[in-house]
Write a protein that holds these residues in place. Structure first.
Motif, PDB file in Angstrom:
ATOM      1  N   HIS A  90       0.815  -1.211   0.000  1.00 18.81           N
ATOM      2  CA  HIS A  90       0.000   0.000   0.000  1.00 18.81           C
ATOM      3  C   HIS A  90       0.845   1.256   0.000  1.00 18.81           C
ATOM      4  N   LYS A 139       4.838   2.387  -3.994  1.00 21.48           N
ATOM      5  CA  LYS A 139       4.484   2.153  -5.400  1.00 21.48           C
ATOM      6  C   LYS A 139       5.682   1.719  -6.233  1.00 21.48           C
ATOM      7  N   GLN A 161       6.028  -1.734  -8.444  1.00 18.43           N
ATOM      8  CA  GLN A 161       6.275  -1.752  -9.889  1.00 18.43           C
ATOM      9  C   GLN A 161       7.546  -2.550 -10.189  1.00 18.43           C
ATOM     10  N   LYS A 204      -1.809  -7.984  -7.845  1.00 14.14           N
ATOM     11  CA  LYS A 204      -3.033  -7.431  -7.260  1.00 14.14           C
ATOM     12  C   LYS A 204      -2.826  -7.282  -5.759  1.00 14.14           C
ATOM     13  N   GLU A 223      -7.758  -4.114  -4.082  1.00 11.32           N
ATOM     14  CA  GLU A 223      -7.647  -2.734  -4.555  1.00 11.32           C
ATOM     15  C   GLU A 223      -7.934  -2.671  -6.049  1.00 11.32           C
ATOM     16  N   LYS A 224      -8.426  -1.521  -6.508  1.00 12.51           N
ATOM     17  CA  LYS A 224      -8.620  -1.355  -7.954  1.00 12.51           C
ATOM     18  C   LYS A 224      -7.279  -1.292  -8.694  1.00 12.51           C
ATOM     19  N   LYS A 225      -6.351  -0.552  -8.104  1.00 12.92           N
ATOM     20  CA  LYS A 225      -5.040  -0.357  -8.751  1.00 12.92           C
ATOM     21  C   LYS A 225      -4.243  -1.666  -8.720  1.00 12.92           C
ATOM     22  N   THR A 226      -3.831  -2.125  -9.881  1.00 18.17           N
ATOM     23  CA  THR A 226      -2.929  -3.281  -9.925  1.00 18.17           C
ATOM     24  C   THR A 226      -1.624  -2.842 -10.597  1.00 18.17           C
ATOM     25  N   TYR A 227      -0.590  -3.658 -10.465  1.00 17.33           N
ATOM     26  CA  TYR A 227       0.712  -3.319 -11.063  1.00 17.33           C
ATOM     27  C   TYR A 227       0.978  -4.242 -12.246  1.00 17.33           C
TER      28      TYR A 227
END
Lengths: 550, 550
Positions: B449, B452, B456, B467, B508-512
């Motif tokens: 969380h 970032k 990545q 995810k 979470e919506k954001k995935t890498y």
């Protein structure tokens, strides 16, 4: 009424003037002038022209600043009359070269060229000529050129010819406009005397010149690049003089600038590290001199000429007349400690040191000196600036092995010091295994006086007693000794370096003697160091080169 | 009126209580209790008894502190009535064990034993049992014991039996006085319910127990040490229960201490990392879950049992019922970054970060995220706390290669992150090459969380989409989910983990998503990492072990 000699010592970050009593070696006064532009390694002084990594330039105006500021200041401080100053000696970093025009003006001082990085002084630690050094070596080996063996079959990117070749390839217009490529030290003597008197020390160690063989042949140079065929004739001086000989007398213009007497004898320049050898009292074989500073230079005299793999220079009369002078080196020593201390010491340590009223180096030394040999469980490879001797590979890099969650800054600090000691031992063993015995070590430079733990580690790692020069500025003292030689006995100086040593050089009472139990531990750890050294430095795993060349 | 489940999550430095809405997964309130004695690794709380390196103990009083302080606090914060709390789940670090007497009292809480370090809790990262782990493995291999293959032919010093063996050899009086050696998580459940309900998760992954085969035989244990022959019968529980089953109800005494309702169902304990798997929505093969914190745990489900070299555990029903659960791990991840940030960040960076109003981690991340993959020219081996998977060798140590005078703290910081990502890739490749495909990664824990750039880099290094669990405390949420299972549907909970996942877990919506050009560079760098990994981790050069064992 005394006689005095002036030593001018040009280092990486500053230049100094030291006035020395010729009869006693007493250093009456010293002044230091810090170069305004220092090491130019990110952007030219115009703030516009960016430099690639591995570049390292200087501004020759900084050298003139030393003459203009440091000399008058040292005269004032010492209250010595210029007429009692019988000689001037100059030592300089090397190989530090610049392109000049017919009048001796550096090209970087001319509007037309000043925004071209190649017009500036290439400092010894400019490493961007690495590809040219490698090609030069490969071609020399392929052509079976005899000279390559004098340099341990390697050519450093720090040397003159790779640097000149880089100019030709990357800025042919600068190459064309250059009347001479000249060592900064020789240029300084040219400024003082109006005469170019190329030093055998520089030519021999850094420009593949030999007293008997001269420079490499035009055919060899043509094999590098057609335009290089006559580089010696067109761009280099071939009038070469041994250290300690007189270059000339001070010009009227320089006398005005500096406050010294016109016609004061000026000695031919000598490399800074080499200048320290007589200042450390050494004039005989078997005694290796270490000048320890940002980098370390290892010098040894011998009556014999041997070609030693990995030892990049054996030059007749190169250090002292009558001997073959051997030079080896570690490209970063104090620089590594500075890197660590500047970037990797936590706030808590800074605060504690402040509370104790000591600087952070002493604070780390105190903590590190409480560790027994091997207790940090770390081995490092001291290649933060590549490896000069015995691998001669600027693409090697530093390694730390043995890190754990319990590793403290002092563990790493000690490991870095130990690694540089192992690097010195690797060089020593190379000499010894090739028939050049080393009985004792003699140290000079900033570190031996300041860092007791470091000196004891060096004694324990090398298994040799270490003696320390009394002077804290041995190179400058050596320069003054060569100034006394340039003056000669008639003027109150000396006619031989041995005489100068007797009167002007001395050693500290305190010496460092190896502690047997530490020697034993370090023998084991050195075996580990050697294994890593050979794995990463020879054919085991060329990962360091690959990471740099990606 | 809602129904709630309480998750109790016992970490390395603190314990937390989380109250979760059983129908929505909403985390109503969280409280964290920081252990007073934390990790005891230098001296016992009596300040007199010093510990050897590699020791790591804890004080069980700290665990009770969580019950006494964190639970009442979370009730107060959430304003939920104890009668609406239908279940309690517990997850714990593992293998973290302690010796207790017949009454369940830890020996370290008794005056007679408290000054003996062996009477305390041995934390998962206590590594001083390494020699016993190695001997146990050697003897098992020599005797061709079948069980050793379930653990990839390796036994970790972190596990229960080497730790017990260490007690027997180094403090036989403690061994003798011990009624049970028990996992701290099972002990906690014993405190809550008055019943010892040994978790299959702990027994399977950390104590060489198998659903079909049981523990190793008395003959095997006798081959280790005659006194160990009946260790199972004499010192361990053989009543073993799967995760999610009910251990018992809360005792009156504990109800008084915590403010919860008497007889509230308590689930059998589960290892903290494993607890996070359902909280990350994963209940199927092909999806590897990473719980990323001070260390990282890698979990994978499969319908097949395979023995994979270097993967130290495959346990039937070990993570979720009906699957073989595979666990691998990296012994230090966040710990390495903390080590660096706490000890090796200069004052200038701290000041700059302060000026920008961001913490030093964010400051380093900002600087490091400006670097392209490979630009730092450094490769590290992420073994600051040894290597758990796939080498299982606590004597390995960290390595930094490629350091130069230009290396900045952010270069090293990024290299450390990259190294941990390479370590994860090494584990993944071991699974994949042994027939267990991995299509996606699911991450939970503190880091995903916050960091970032790190996520990545992990996506780019592994070439997999990652995810992230919505919950920032997935282990605690998982514990609450198991609490809901212990309650069962009749009480408003669930009867299967799949049902619990549908209602209580989310992403979470954001995935890498891997960036192709970065993937390519990291493929090259991973080749370099693997070469170093195999050279120092296998038979190439066992220097790390030698440095530690000197």
């Amino acid at each position: 009424m005394g006689k005095y000699s002036l030593g001018l010592d040009f280092g990486t970050l500053d230049g100094r003037a030291v006035l020395v009593d010729v009869r006693t070696g007493e250093e009456l006064a010293t002044t230091v002038y810090t170069y305004t532009d220092g090491v130019i390694d990110e952007v030219l002084p115009d703030s516009k022209t960016k430099l690639d990594p591995d570049w390292a330039l200087q501004n020759p105006a900084d050298y003139l600043g030393v003459l203009k500021c440091a000399i008058p200041e040292v005269l004032k401080k010492s209250n010595v009359s210029p007429k009692d100053i019988i000689g001037i000696g100059v030592d300089f970093t090397s190989c530090t070269i610049l392109p000049i025009d017919k009048q001796g003006t550096p090209l970087c001082m001319k509007d037309k060229w000043k925004s071209n990085p190649h017009s500036w002084v290439k400092l010894w630690k400019h490493h961007a000529a690495e590809p040219y050094a490698n090609r030069l070596k490969d071609i020399a080996l392929k052509r079976q050129e005899k000279f390559i063996h004098r340099y341990g079959d390697k050519i450093s990117s720090e040397w003159m010819l790779p640097k000149i070749w880089q100019v030709l390839e990357e800025a042919p217009e600068i190459y064309e406009a250059t009347d001479r490529f000249i060592e900064a030290g020789d240029w300084l003597v040219l400024q003082l005397t109006g005469k170019e008197r190329r030093s055998s020390c520089n030519a021999g160690y850094k420009a593949i010149w030999d007293k008997k063989e001269g420079y490499p042949s035009p055919e060899f140079f043509a094999a590098l690049h057609p335009r290089l065929k006559n580089v010696v004739e067109e761009k280099l001086s071939t009038d070469i003089y041994p250290s300690g000989s007189k270059a000339g007398g001070l010009t009227p213009q320089m006398a005005r600038l500096t406050g010294l007497k016109e016609n004061t004898p000026v000695a031919v320049e000598i490399i800074d590290a080499h200048s320290a050898v007589p200042a450390t009292t050494v004039t005989q074989p078997g005694k290796m001199v270490l000048t320890m500073g940002t980098s370390t230079c290892h010098m040894l005299l011998s009556k014999e000429q041997k070609f030693i793999p990995g030892i990049p220079g054996v030059v007749e009369d190169g250090i002292l007349p009558g001997f073959f002078g051997y030079e080896a080196g570690q490209a970063a020593v104090g620089d590594i400690f500075d890197w660590f201390v500047s970037n990797y010491v936590p706030v808590s340590y800074e605060k504690e040191a402040q509370k104790l009223g000591i600087n952070i180096y002493r604070f780390l030394e105190e903590k590190a000196s409480k560790l027994k040999p091997g207790e940090n469980e770390i081995i490092a490879l001291d290649w933060w600036n590549g490896n000069r001797s015995i691998l001669n590979n600027a693409d090697l890099s530093g390694l730390l092995l043995g890190l754990t969650l319990n590793t403290k800054p002092e563990d790493i600090y000690r490991a870095l010091i130990e690694a540089t000691a192992f690097g010195t031992r690797m060089i020593m063993e190379t000499f010894v295994n090739n028939g050049l015995p080393i009985d004792e070590l003699y140290a000079c430079g900033g570190m031996p006086h300041k860092d007791k733990m470091l000196m004891q580690i060096y004694a324990d790692v090398t298994g040799r007693e270490i003696k320390i020069a009394s002077s804290r500025q041995a190179s400058a003292l050596g320069a003054a000794m060569f100034g006394a030689l340039a003056a000669g006995s008639e003027a109150g100086g000396y006619d031989s370096i041995e005489e100068a040593v007797i009167h002007m050089a001395s050693l500290e009472k305190k010496t460092y003697i190896p502690i047997p139990e530490n020697v034993e531990v370090y023998n084991q750890l050195f075996t580990e160091y050697r294994k890593l050294h050979d794995y990463f430095g020879r054919e085991g795993n060329q990962i360091m080169e690959r990471l740099k060349r990606r």
